[in-house]
Every structure is written in structure tokens, then in C-alpha cells.
Write a protein that holds these residues in place. Structure first.
Motif, short mmCIF file in Angstrom:
data_model
loop_
_atom_site.label_atom_id
_atom_site.label_comp_id
_atom_site.label_asym_id
_atom_site.label_seq_id
_atom_site.Cartn_x
_atom_site.Cartn_y
_atom_site.Cartn_z
N ALA A 1 48.75 -37.36 29.08
CA ALA A 1 49.70 -38.20 29.81
C ALA A 1 49.05 -39.51 30.24
CB ALA A 1 50.25 -37.45 31.01
N SER A 2 47.82 -39.43 30.74
CA SER A 2 47.10 -40.64 31.17
C SER A 2 46.78 -41.54 29.98
CB SER A 2 45.81 -40.26 31.89
OG SER A 2 46.09 -39.52 33.06
N LEU A 3 46.42 -40.92 28.85
CA LEU A 3 46.10 -41.67 27.65
C LEU A 3 47.30 -42.51 27.20
CD1 LEU A 3 44.00 -42.10 25.31
CD2 LEU A 3 45.16 -40.22 24.13
N LEU A 4 48.48 -41.91 27.20
CA LEU A 4 49.68 -42.63 26.78
C LEU A 4 50.08 -43.68 27.81
CD1 LEU A 4 51.89 -39.82 25.20
CD2 LEU A 4 50.05 -41.17 24.20
N ALA A 5 49.89 -43.35 29.08
CA ALA A 5 50.26 -44.29 30.13
C ALA A 5 49.44 -45.58 30.05
CB ALA A 5 50.08 -43.63 31.50
N THR A 6 48.19 -45.49 29.60
CA THR A 6 47.36 -46.69 29.48
C THR A 6 47.94 -47.66 28.46
OG1 THR A 6 45.95 -45.68 27.78
CG2 THR A 6 45.27 -45.41 30.08
N GLN A 7 48.74 -47.15 27.53
CA GLN A 7 49.38 -47.99 26.51
C GLN A 7 50.85 -48.27 26.85
OE1 GLN A 7 48.04 -49.25 23.45
NE2 GLN A 7 46.08 -48.77 24.42
N SER A 8 51.23 -47.92 28.08
CA SER A 8 52.62 -48.10 28.53
C SER A 8 53.61 -47.36 27.63
CB SER A 8 52.97 -49.59 28.60
OG SER A 8 52.13 -50.27 29.50
N LEU A 9 53.20 -46.21 27.13
CA LEU A 9 54.07 -45.38 26.31
C LEU A 9 54.82 -44.39 27.21
CD1 LEU A 9 51.65 -44.66 23.33
CD2 LEU A 9 53.69 -46.11 23.28
N PRO A 10 56.11 -44.21 26.99
CA PRO A 10 56.90 -43.32 27.86
C PRO A 10 56.48 -41.86 27.70
CG PRO A 10 58.21 -44.05 25.99
CD PRO A 10 56.94 -44.83 25.94
N VAL A 11 56.13 -41.23 28.80
CA VAL A 11 55.63 -39.86 28.76
C VAL A 11 56.17 -39.10 29.95
CG1 VAL A 11 53.51 -40.53 29.95
CG2 VAL A 11 53.55 -38.41 28.62
N LEU A 12 56.47 -37.83 29.73
CA LEU A 12 56.94 -36.95 30.80
C LEU A 12 55.89 -35.87 31.01
CD1 LEU A 12 59.14 -35.96 32.77
CD2 LEU A 12 60.11 -34.64 30.87
N LEU A 13 55.24 -35.89 32.16
CA LEU A 13 54.24 -34.89 32.50
C LEU A 13 54.93 -33.72 33.19
CD1 LEU A 13 51.28 -33.97 32.70
CD2 LEU A 13 51.15 -35.20 34.88
N LEU A 14 54.76 -32.55 32.62
CA LEU A 14 55.37 -31.35 33.18
C LEU A 14 54.52 -30.84 34.33
CD1 LEU A 14 56.32 -29.53 29.86
CD2 LEU A 14 57.79 -30.94 31.30
N ASP A 15 55.02 -30.98 35.55
CA ASP A 15 54.30 -30.43 36.68
C ASP A 15 54.53 -28.92 36.71
OD1 ASP A 15 56.94 -30.75 37.14
OD2 ASP A 15 56.77 -31.51 39.17
N SER A 16 53.87 -28.24 37.59
CA SER A 16 54.02 -26.78 37.66
C SER A 16 54.28 -26.39 39.11
CB SER A 16 52.75 -26.10 37.15
OG SER A 16 52.90 -24.70 37.16
N PRO A 17 55.45 -25.88 39.45
CA PRO A 17 56.61 -25.72 38.55
C PRO A 17 57.25 -27.07 38.25
CG PRO A 17 57.21 -25.12 40.78
CD PRO A 17 55.73 -25.37 40.81
N PRO A 18 57.90 -27.19 37.10
CA PRO A 18 58.41 -28.50 36.65
C PRO A 18 59.74 -28.88 37.29
CG PRO A 18 58.91 -26.84 35.03
CD PRO A 18 58.14 -26.14 36.12
N LYS A 19 59.76 -28.99 38.62
CA LYS A 19 61.03 -29.22 39.32
C LYS A 19 61.66 -30.55 38.95
CE LYS A 19 59.65 -26.37 43.28
NZ LYS A 19 59.37 -26.35 44.74
N GLU A 20 60.88 -31.63 39.02
CA GLU A 20 61.44 -32.95 38.71
C GLU A 20 61.72 -33.09 37.22
OE1 GLU A 20 62.48 -35.15 40.91
OE2 GLU A 20 61.93 -33.66 42.41
N ALA A 21 60.84 -32.53 36.39
CA ALA A 21 61.02 -32.63 34.94
C ALA A 21 62.31 -31.96 34.48
CB ALA A 21 59.83 -32.02 34.22
N LEU A 22 62.70 -30.90 35.18
CA LEU A 22 63.91 -30.18 34.78
C LEU A 22 65.14 -31.08 34.82
CD1 LEU A 22 63.55 -26.66 36.43
CD2 LEU A 22 63.00 -27.36 34.11
N ARG A 23 65.17 -32.03 35.72
CA ARG A 23 66.32 -32.92 35.82
C ARG A 23 66.50 -33.74 34.54
NH1 ARG A 23 67.19 -32.68 41.36
NH2 ARG A 23 65.32 -32.32 42.61
N ILE A 24 65.37 -34.10 33.94
CA ILE A 24 65.41 -34.88 32.69
C ILE A 24 65.68 -33.96 31.51
CG2 ILE A 24 64.04 -36.33 31.14
CD1 ILE A 24 62.55 -37.35 33.60
#
Length: 409
Positions: free
Chosen positions: A66-89
Motif C-alpha cells: 500500500a505504501s509503495l503504491l501511495a508513493t506513486q499516487s496510485l489508488p489503493v485500498l488497504l484492508l484494515d483488520s477488521p476491515p470496517k471502513e473498507a467494507l463500505r467501499i
């Protein structure tokens, strides 16, 4: 405190919500855990660079990726644990793209349940030489929950990519797909152009100081070792590689299968002229820099043959144990490359460099490898439009004329 009485049913609840939730023009790209590689990577990068009418997201639980892609401003979704916020997407994503078994990327079952309503496209990671997934039900112990979980994930797709007509039915059968998309693999486009900076994210490149002048860089890339110790860890093979380096001046790079990441987590030198590549590194930006490929029945051979450079099939005790189960043994054995043993390697390597470049075999892949990512993304855009258009019937019980309605996200 009273325990939540619905906790045991939450996966079923999320599946229903995902199926009924109105979708947004979001496309999820899933790769192998801990890696940024393979067909999903190159389709994703093309989607980011193009304007296809949807928002691409690389989905990962790995903070380093996720950090690697973020350095290039590439859109990335990091799944947290539990993935509460990610579930909305995830619940409102229109399409999900995979290149491995979906259940292998769903470490958290809530993720799997939340994309149930998305259109699922399987790119896979190469042509399989042996029976795959639903093709093994006549042979496998079907009361093994680990196996049934794998088959359940493999068959949870809507369409699958096939790189040639000869493979269409095999892919359809293995994954239970009702739609087969025939086109080239997106990862092979980088074989025909200079890799971009983004192509090289998460990828291996041959260091300039290790490149051998005159074209003497060899890639040894075996398939996953199903039985016994991987051949690349055996002294009888490493000794032959050292001999080839000493007699022919070659530099040999060993790329283990991603399944062997635990024993090959990082690239390092093994001996003069002999180097190990991290198992999870993307090899494709460097593939055309190699002058000879040595493999067994790995699908990488199908890709490397597009370069027209020589290849050797290495016969080892490990590969012979599984060869009898291959569906297409003739594809790699002798048709694409000569078969050699470890004892033959030093002489065979020298002879291979004297071979003339060969023309790619058109029956293995579609003839047009260029632009496959763009064509696939246009197809995905069509699926996004369908998923984001909601149609429903209106029945006016007050005596007015009934009709229909629709809503586009």
C-alpha cells in the motif's frame, strides 16, 4: 454484556447486502498477498492511466505494498483488520478482478462476503498444465473442507480470460465459467516495450553490474515444487549452475515460485555468477533482459517463448513425479524446448546460445498481444455500466399506468 445474537450470521448478511446494494463505478483489483505483480497489476496500471469511466482500486492487506503504491499516487485500498471502513467501499464496488483463487486473497471472510454482488473477472496467472479446481472433483477427497473451500472460491467467478482457443474449454471447465474472454495476457505487453517506472514497482530488475556483456543472462524459473525439496535448493543442481558459470561465463538467476516465498523472501547472491530472486518479485519487467530460460512445466515458458529466445526444459526428480498428471505434457516437453537433465546442463546451455531465434508458436497465444489490457478494460467498463444501472418495475396501485424506472450511479 450480552453477546451479539447475529454475529454468526454476519457473513450471510453481508452477502445479501452486497447483492442488493446499488453499485458505484469502482473496480477492485486483487493480487497475490504481499506482491504487486501478474495480470491484475498490468490491467490495473492501464486502468489508472486510461479513462474508462470507472475508478480502479488496488486492494491489499499488505502495508508495504500500500505504501509503495501511495508513493506513486496510485489508488489503493488497504484492508484494515477488521476491515470496517473498507467494507463500505467493497459493498458498492461494481467489478472485482482476480489473478489467483478469490478465496486465497480473502484472508478475512468478511471481504469475500462484501464483494458477492460484484461482477467477478478471473485473469488467472498462466496456462495450467495439470487438472485445475473443478477438474479434480473426480479424483479428490470432496469431504476435505480445505479443498471444497478452494473449489468454492475458484468457481465464484463470472468470466475468465483465456489466451488461446485451445484453452477456452479448459478454463471454462476448471472455473465453471459461463463466459470466456479470449485475449492476450496483460502482463505480456511489457515484453514488447520499455518498462515504465510504475511497471517496475514490486519488480526485479537485473542490476547493471550483474549483466553479462554479449547476452549471457539465464533465468531458471521452475514451477511450484509439490513433492520434496525444491530442485533449486539441491546441491546437485547448484553445482551444475556453478560449472556453467565457470565454463561459459553465464550469470544465472533463480526465481522460485511465489508459493515458496517463505524460503526465498529476498533477493541475494548465492555464489559468483549465481543469484536468487525474491519469490514474490514481479519478473516481467526484466523478462526480456534474459537470454535463456530454463524451466519445467511453468506457464512462464508460454510467455518467454514470445521473445523468440531459447529455452530448456529441465527434467528433475520432482518434475517427473508430477509429469504423469499433466494435461498438456507435449506443450513444454520437446515442442517448445528440448528436455535436458542436470548432468546435461553445462553443455546444453552452451548449445542453446548457438540456436537461432525462433518464431513464436501462434497456437499457444492469440496473435495480437498488444493492447490486451485496453481491450479488457473496455469490457470491464461495459460491465460497470450494467451493474451501475438499476432497473425496477413500478406498479401504481392508485389506478395510473404501470411502468418501469431506472437509476444510473
Amino acid at each position: 454484556m450480552t453477546e451479539n445474537p447475529y454475529a454468526s450470521d454476519i457473513l450471510r448478511h453481508l452477502e445479501r447486502i452486497s447483492l442488493r446494494k446499488r453499485k458505484s463505478p469502482v473496480v477492485l483489483f486483487f493480487g497475490r498477498d504481499g506482491a504487486f505483480s501478474d495480470n491484475a497489476k498490468y490491467l490495473y496500471l492501464d486502468a489508472v492511466a486510461g479513462d474508462y469511466g470507472f475508478d480502479p482500486l488496488w486492494v491489499t492487506a499488505d502495508t508495504a505494498i500500500a505504501s509503495l503504491l501511495a508513493t506513486q499516487s496510485l489508488p489503493v485500498l488497504l484492508l484494515d483488520s477488521p476491515p470496517k471502513e473498507a467494507l463500505r467501499i467493497l459493498l458498492k464496488a461494481a467489478v472485482a478482478v482476480f489473478c489467483i483463487n478469490p478465496n486465497d486473497v480473502f484472508a478475512d471472510p468478511h471481504i469475500r462476503a462484501s464483494v458477492e454482488g460484484a461482477f467477478r473477472l478471473q485473469l488467472w496467472h498462466g496456462v495450467f498444465a495439470g487438472p485445475q479446481d473443478l477438474q479434480v472433483t473426480d479424483l479428490a477427497p470432496l469431504l476435505n473442507p480445505r479443498l471444497t473451500y478452494q473449489l468454492y472460491g475458484a468457481s465464484s467467478i463470472d468470466a475468465v480470460l483465456s489466451p488461446a482457443a485451445r484453452y477456452d474449454d479448459r478454463f471454462a471447465e476448471a472455473f465453471g465459467a459461463t463466459e470466456v474472454l479470449r485475449d492476450g495476457y496483460p502482463r505480456n505487453e511489457v515484453l514488447f516495450r520499455e518498462p515504465t517506472e510504475q511497471d517496475c514497482l514490486g519488480a526485479f530488475r537485473i542490476p547493471d553490474q550483474l549483466k553479462v556483456s554479449g547476452g549471457r543472462n539465464i533465468l531458471y524459473c521452475p514451477s511450484h515444487t509439490r513433492v520434496g525439496t525444491p530442485a533449486w535448493r539441491e546441491s546437485w543442481l547448484l553445482d551444475k549452475f556453478r560449472e556453467a558459470h565457470e565454463t561459459s561465463g553465464v550469470t544465472i538467476f533463480i526465481k522460485p515460485h511465489p508459493f515458496e516465498a517463505a524460503i526465498a523472501p529476498a533477493s541475494r547472491s548465492l555464489a559468483p555468477g549465481l543469484h536468487l530472486i525474491a519469490a514474490l518479485d514481479d519478473i516481467y519487467p526484466a523478462l526480456r533482459d534474459f537470454d535463456l530460460l530454463i524451466s519445467d512445466y511453468s506457464s512462464l515458458m508460454d510467455d518467454f517463448h514470445l521473445t523468440g529466445k531459447p529455452m530448456l526444459v529441465l527434467q528433475t526428480p520432482q518434475t517427473e513425479k508430477v509429469r504423469q498428471h499433466l494435461l498438456l505434457p507435449d506443450l513444454h516437453y520437446r515442442n517448445l524446448a528440448p528436455v535436458v537433465t542436470a548432468d546435461d546442463l553445462p553443455v546444453a546451455i552452451e548449445a542453446a546460445f548457438g540456436d537461432r531465434p525462433s518464431k513464436p508458436v501462434s497456437s499457444i497465444y492469440t496473435e495480437d498481444h498488444h493492447g490486451s489490457a485496453a481491450r479488457l478494460n473496455h469490457y470491464i467498463a461495459g460491465q460497470v455500466r450494467q451493474r451501475c444501472t438499476v432497473r425496477y418495475r413500478v406498479t401504481d396501485l392508485n389506478g395510473q399506468k404501470s411502468g418501469s424506472g431506472d437509476s444510473s450511479s
